[in-house]
Design a protein around this motif. Sequence first.
Motif, PDB file in Angstrom:
ATOM      1  N   ILE A 197      -8.421 -19.539  -4.079  1.00 16.63           N
ATOM      2  CA  ILE A 197      -7.686 -18.328  -4.426  1.00 16.63           C
ATOM      3  C   ILE A 197      -6.527 -18.168  -3.431  1.00 16.63           C
ATOM      4  CG2 ILE A 197      -9.421 -16.960  -3.184  1.00 16.63           C
ATOM      5  CD1 ILE A 197      -8.767 -14.660  -4.996  1.00 16.63           C
ATOM      6  N   TYR A 198      -5.377 -17.834  -3.960  1.00 22.54           N
ATOM      7  CA  TYR A 198      -4.217 -17.549  -3.111  1.00 22.54           C
ATOM      8  C   TYR A 198      -4.039 -16.033  -3.060  1.00 22.54           C
ATOM      9  CZ  TYR A 198      -2.895 -22.454  -3.283  1.00 22.54           C
ATOM     10  OH  TYR A 198      -2.879 -23.821  -3.140  1.00 22.54           O
ATOM     11  N   TYR A 199      -4.101 -15.503  -1.869  1.00 24.21           N
ATOM     12  CA  TYR A 199      -4.032 -14.049  -1.698  1.00 24.21           C
ATOM     13  C   TYR A 199      -3.566 -13.795  -0.272  1.00 24.21           C
ATOM     14  CZ  TYR A 199      -5.681  -9.232  -1.027  1.00 24.21           C
ATOM     15  OH  TYR A 199      -5.757  -7.891  -0.738  1.00 24.21           O
ATOM     16  N   ARG A 200      -2.826 -12.691  -0.074  1.00 25.54           N
ATOM     17  CA  ARG A 200      -2.365 -12.366   1.279  1.00 25.54           C
ATOM     18  C   ARG A 200      -3.055 -11.093   1.748  1.00 25.54           C
ATOM     19  NH1 ARG A 200      -0.826 -11.355   5.905  1.00 25.54           N
ATOM     20  NH2 ARG A 200       1.040 -12.316   6.794  1.00 25.54           N
ATOM     21  N   PRO A 201      -4.059 -11.235   2.609  1.00 25.68           N
ATOM     22  CA  PRO A 201      -4.739 -10.031   3.095  1.00 25.68           C
ATOM     23  C   PRO A 201      -3.886  -9.244   4.097  1.00 25.68           C
ATOM     24  CG  PRO A 201      -5.819 -12.024   3.921  1.00 25.68           C
ATOM     25  CD  PRO A 201      -4.574 -12.461   3.207  1.00 25.68           C
ATOM     26  N   TYR A 202      -4.402  -8.094   4.490  1.00 27.48           N
ATOM     27  CA  TYR A 202      -3.811  -7.229   5.537  1.00 27.48           C
ATOM     28  C   TYR A 202      -2.512  -6.560   5.126  1.00 27.48           C
ATOM     29  CZ  TYR A 202      -7.039 -10.307   7.914  1.00 27.48           C
ATOM     30  OH  TYR A 202      -8.143 -11.020   8.228  1.00 27.48           O
ATOM     31  N   GLU A 216       0.835  -1.205   0.000  1.00 32.14           N
ATOM     32  CA  GLU A 216       0.000   0.000   0.000  1.00 32.14           C
ATOM     33  C   GLU A 216       0.868   1.253   0.000  1.00 32.14           C
ATOM     34  OE1 GLU A 216      -3.386  -0.412   2.468  1.00 32.14           O
ATOM     35  OE2 GLU A 216      -3.145   1.614   3.226  1.00 32.14           O
ATOM     36  N   GLU A 217       0.590   2.133  -0.930  1.00 29.09           N
ATOM     37  CA  GLU A 217       1.396   3.353  -1.071  1.00 29.09           C
ATOM     38  C   GLU A 217       1.222   4.305   0.092  1.00 29.09           C
ATOM     39  OE1 GLU A 217       3.683   4.695  -3.718  1.00 29.09           O
ATOM     40  OE2 GLU A 217       2.107   5.123  -5.169  1.00 29.09           O
ATOM     41  N   SER A 218       0.003   4.318   0.686  1.00 34.63           N
ATOM     42  CA  SER A 218      -0.239   5.297   1.741  1.00 34.63           C
ATOM     43  C   SER A 218       0.617   5.004   2.962  1.00 34.63           C
ATOM     44  CB  SER A 218      -1.712   5.305   2.133  1.00 34.63           C
ATOM     45  OG  SER A 218      -2.055   4.047   2.651  1.00 34.63           O
ATOM     46  N   LEU A 219       1.228   3.809   3.005  1.00 32.00           N
ATOM     47  CA  LEU A 219       2.100   3.504   4.134  1.00 32.00           C
ATOM     48  C   LEU A 219       3.445   4.210   3.978  1.00 32.00           C
ATOM     49  CD1 LEU A 219       1.327  -0.293   4.599  1.00 32.00           C
ATOM     50  CD2 LEU A 219       0.361   1.650   5.816  1.00 32.00           C
ATOM     51  N   ARG A 220       3.660   4.790   2.800  1.00 36.58           N
ATOM     52  CA  ARG A 220       4.880   5.571   2.615  1.00 36.58           C
ATOM     53  C   ARG A 220       4.700   6.926   3.270  1.00 36.58           C
ATOM     54  NH1 ARG A 220       5.543   5.454  -3.616  1.00 36.58           N
ATOM     55  NH2 ARG A 220       7.556   6.403  -3.250  1.00 36.58           N
ATOM     56  N   ASN A 221       5.768   7.655   3.356  1.00 37.00           N
ATOM     57  CA  ASN A 221       5.781   8.809   4.236  1.00 37.00           C
ATOM     58  C   ASN A 221       5.722  10.122   3.454  1.00 37.00           C
ATOM     59  OD1 ASN A 221       6.153  10.448   6.360  1.00 37.00           O
ATOM     60  ND2 ASN A 221       8.308   9.963   6.702  1.00 37.00           N
ATOM     61  N   GLY A 222       4.488  10.633   3.252  1.00 32.44           N
ATOM     62  CA  GLY A 222       4.349  11.936   2.600  1.00 32.44           C
ATOM     63  C   GLY A 222       4.628  11.870   1.116  1.00 32.44           C
ATOM     64  N   SER A 223       4.662  13.027   0.454  1.00 33.13           N
ATOM     65  CA  SER A 223       4.735  13.009  -1.006  1.00 33.13           C
ATOM     66  C   SER A 223       6.136  12.677  -1.515  1.00 33.13           C
ATOM     67  CB  SER A 223       4.271  14.345  -1.578  1.00 33.13           C
ATOM     68  OG  SER A 223       5.112  15.362  -1.096  1.00 33.13           O
ATOM     69  N   VAL A 224       7.166  12.988  -0.736  1.00 29.22           N
ATOM     70  CA  VAL A 224       8.503  12.597  -1.202  1.00 29.22           C
ATOM     71  C   VAL A 224       8.805  11.153  -0.823  1.00 29.22           C
ATOM     72  CG1 VAL A 224       9.651  14.803  -1.484  1.00 29.22           C
ATOM     73  CG2 VAL A 224       9.484  13.801   0.770  1.00 29.22           C
ATOM     74  N   PRO A 269     -12.484 -20.652  -1.228  1.00 26.25           N
ATOM     75  CA  PRO A 269     -11.492 -20.769  -0.147  1.00 26.25           C
ATOM     76  C   PRO A 269     -10.250 -19.906  -0.417  1.00 26.25           C
ATOM     77  CG  PRO A 269     -12.166 -22.924  -0.934  1.00 26.25           C
ATOM     78  CD  PRO A 269     -12.752 -21.922  -1.891  1.00 26.25           C
ATOM     79  N   LEU A 270      -9.813 -19.254   0.636  1.00 28.63           N
ATOM     80  CA  LEU A 270      -8.678 -18.335   0.536  1.00 28.63           C
ATOM     81  C   LEU A 270      -7.454 -18.979   1.171  1.00 28.63           C
ATOM     82  CD1 LEU A 270      -8.131 -15.286  -0.215  1.00 28.63           C
ATOM     83  CD2 LEU A 270      -8.478 -14.813   2.202  1.00 28.63           C
ATOM     84  N   TYR A 271      -6.381 -19.069   0.432  1.00 30.96           N
ATOM     85  CA  TYR A 271      -5.126 -19.605   0.959  1.00 30.96           C
ATOM     86  C   TYR A 271      -4.084 -18.491   0.985  1.00 30.96           C
ATOM     87  CZ  TYR A 271      -6.910 -24.355   0.581  1.00 30.96           C
ATOM     88  OH  TYR A 271      -7.635 -25.498   0.745  1.00 30.96           O
ATOM     89  N   ASP A 272      -3.186 -18.584   1.922  1.00 34.17           N
ATOM     90  CA  ASP A 272      -2.174 -17.530   2.093  1.00 34.17           C
ATOM     91  C   ASP A 272      -1.084 -17.672   1.022  1.00 34.17           C
ATOM     92  OD1 ASP A 272      -0.098 -15.887   2.930  1.00 34.17           O
ATOM     93  OD2 ASP A 272      -0.591 -16.171   5.054  1.00 34.17           O
ATOM     94  N   SER A 273      -0.994 -16.665   0.151  1.00 35.50           N
ATOM     95  CA  SER A 273       0.000 -16.749  -0.926  1.00 35.50           C
ATOM     96  C   SER A 273       1.426 -16.679  -0.377  1.00 35.50           C
ATOM     97  CB  SER A 273      -0.228 -15.649  -1.967  1.00 35.50           C
ATOM     98  OG  SER A 273      -0.331 -14.393  -1.354  1.00 35.50           O
ATOM     99  N   ASP A 274       1.617 -16.079   0.788  1.00 36.06           N
ATOM    100  CA  ASP A 274       2.963 -16.051   1.384  1.00 36.06           C
ATOM    101  C   ASP A 274       3.432 -17.472   1.698  1.00 36.06           C
ATOM    102  OD1 ASP A 274       2.953 -13.342   1.292  1.00 36.06           O
ATOM    103  OD2 ASP A 274       3.198 -13.022   3.451  1.00 36.06           O
ATOM    104  N   GLN A 294     -10.425  -4.652   0.653  1.00 36.06           N
ATOM    105  CA  GLN A 294     -11.845  -4.309   0.525  1.00 36.06           C
ATOM    106  C   GLN A 294     -12.388  -4.806  -0.818  1.00 36.06           C
ATOM    107  OE1 GLN A 294     -11.741  -0.125   1.189  1.00 36.06           O
ATOM    108  NE2 GLN A 294     -11.595  -0.367   3.407  1.00 36.06           N
ATOM    109  N   LEU A 295     -11.597  -4.606  -1.848  1.00 34.05           N
ATOM    110  CA  LEU A 295     -12.008  -5.062  -3.178  1.00 34.05           C
ATOM    111  C   LEU A 295     -12.195  -6.573  -3.204  1.00 34.05           C
ATOM    112  CD1 LEU A 295      -9.835  -3.169  -5.803  1.00 34.05           C
ATOM    113  CD2 LEU A 295     -12.286  -3.594  -5.883  1.00 34.05           C
ATOM    114  N   MET A 296     -11.239  -7.277  -2.633  1.00 31.97           N
ATOM    115  CA  MET A 296     -11.294  -8.735  -2.659  1.00 31.97           C
ATOM    116  C   MET A 296     -12.488  -9.243  -1.858  1.00 31.97           C
ATOM    117  SD  MET A 296      -8.955  -9.723  -4.642  1.00 31.97           S
ATOM    118  CE  MET A 296      -8.791 -11.462  -4.367  1.00 31.97           C
ATOM    119  N   GLU A 297     -12.784  -8.552  -0.761  1.00 30.28           N
ATOM    120  CA  GLU A 297     -13.931  -8.971   0.050  1.00 30.28           C
ATOM    121  C   GLU A 297     -15.213  -8.855  -0.775  1.00 30.28           C
ATOM    122  OE1 GLU A 297     -14.169  -6.973   3.857  1.00 30.28           O
ATOM    123  OE2 GLU A 297     -16.297  -7.430   3.978  1.00 30.28           O
ATOM    124  N   THR A 298     -15.367  -7.714  -1.452  1.00 27.78           N
ATOM    125  CA  THR A 298     -16.549  -7.504  -2.285  1.00 27.78           C
ATOM    126  C   THR A 298     -16.619  -8.568  -3.378  1.00 27.78           C
ATOM    127  OG1 THR A 298     -16.149  -5.169  -1.939  1.00 27.78           O
ATOM    128  CG2 THR A 298     -17.776  -5.724  -3.613  1.00 27.78           C
TER     129      THR A 298
END
Length: 442
Positions: free
Chosen positions: A128-133, A34-42, A162-167, A140-144
């Motif tokens: 489906i193999y996917y790593r949530p969180y 997730e990009e928003s976890l980066r710190n500000g615009s720079v 069924p959801l399996y952990d891709s990690d 949110q998209l995947m849940e929908t």
Amino acid sequence: MNRRPLENLRLFKERRERVAEKLQGSVLVLTSPEESLRNGSVGHPFRQDSNLYYLTGFEEPESVFVFRPGTKPETILFVRRRNPERETWDGFRFGPELAQREFQVDAAFPIEEFSQRIAELLKGADRIYYRPYRNRKMDQLMETVLLEQKSSLGRTGLGLLPLYDSDEFLGDFRVIKSDLDLLNHRRACDLSVEAHVQTMKYVRPGMSEREIHGYFIYQIMKRGAAREGYNSIIASGPNACTLHYIFNDRELRNGDLLLVDAAGEFNYFTSDITRTYPVNGQFTDAQAEVYEGVLRVQKAVIESVKPGLPFAKLHELGAALLTDVMLELGLLTGRRDDLVAANKHRKYYPHGVGHFLGMDVHDQGLYVRNRKGEPREIQPGMVFTVEPGLYIPADDAEAAEHYRGIGVRIEDNILVTNAGYEVLTRECPKEIQDLGKIVGAQ
Ligand code: GLY
Ligand code: MN
Ligand code: MN
């Protein structure tokens, strides 16, 4: 960043072929962090999710890879559209058309189309193999999508896909390194060893930990590392007793030990090396006693590595032998096995003896056979660290005064081979005499 895959294309294809064999009937969805976890615009520099990179080589943020072996299209990338204005600020983007061509996937679409296309791409899949969180928007998209998928099945009685952990799934591939993986992994180890040696030569009393940190980064980047493999730990004197010390601002004093746990990353593979040495090159008697004890244990653990041995046995051996050293130094009293059983050794050795190493410093991969926790054996192609340590807090009233504030860890990277092992970081000096000649020798 945003590099063309070029000579590495073969590497990504080879990995996809191996993964495809175990993925038939399923769909794998990998998203960038997730990009928003980066710190500000720079921001902090972006690094692609290791698994997404592992299978595609694609390095841009806001991307998703969908892999559906045995169906058409089989490989699908969702990427940012080209955008001349944003590219002026943030740099080149491939956009869907170029991404499809350069990364040799069956289809590529703008990331905005992911939500409307994913349901179709999941049709007929049995899991489906996917790593949530890791990316809230994607979660949110995947849940929908999963809920819609279920309602589209009507009154069949079938539940959510069924959801399996891709990690966990991809970790099992990543834990065994191919020859091509090893080319990159060896480069990471070699350049990190060289940076450690240069840093040893550079160190002097009076410098700050931060200066050493900057010098180490210079040395890895000069040799082609994209970044540090993890936050470097440059811990002088009693700071070495803080396991994940990363503040790195203390002045190195004459008579201190310096613990440097640092490495560079090359093509998404990292090394993980620790060396501990006196800032003036000369060990005091007390420092040498602790150091020799840890070194002896490290060598014994490494020598025990062979295919077929459960990884857990290395932990047991490390704990037992380090407890012997604690007894020799008078840090503990009693019987070794009783002390280990009661976890008394953890006062001075609170971590494990090592971990898998690869694209992440604490790499993915199963240490166990199953969820019951049955230990898994060491196999050829695995790479892991062996990193025993002893840390005697500065305020430890139970330790003899001359040992207080001494922290030592020695960490190397081990490749398991058919015959036993190879120490990928063996050129990094760790004998007391060698360190005495190199430290401050510039
Ligand atoms: N550098 C982190 C570790 O040794 O696990
Ligand atoms: Mn480590
Ligand atoms: Mn380390």
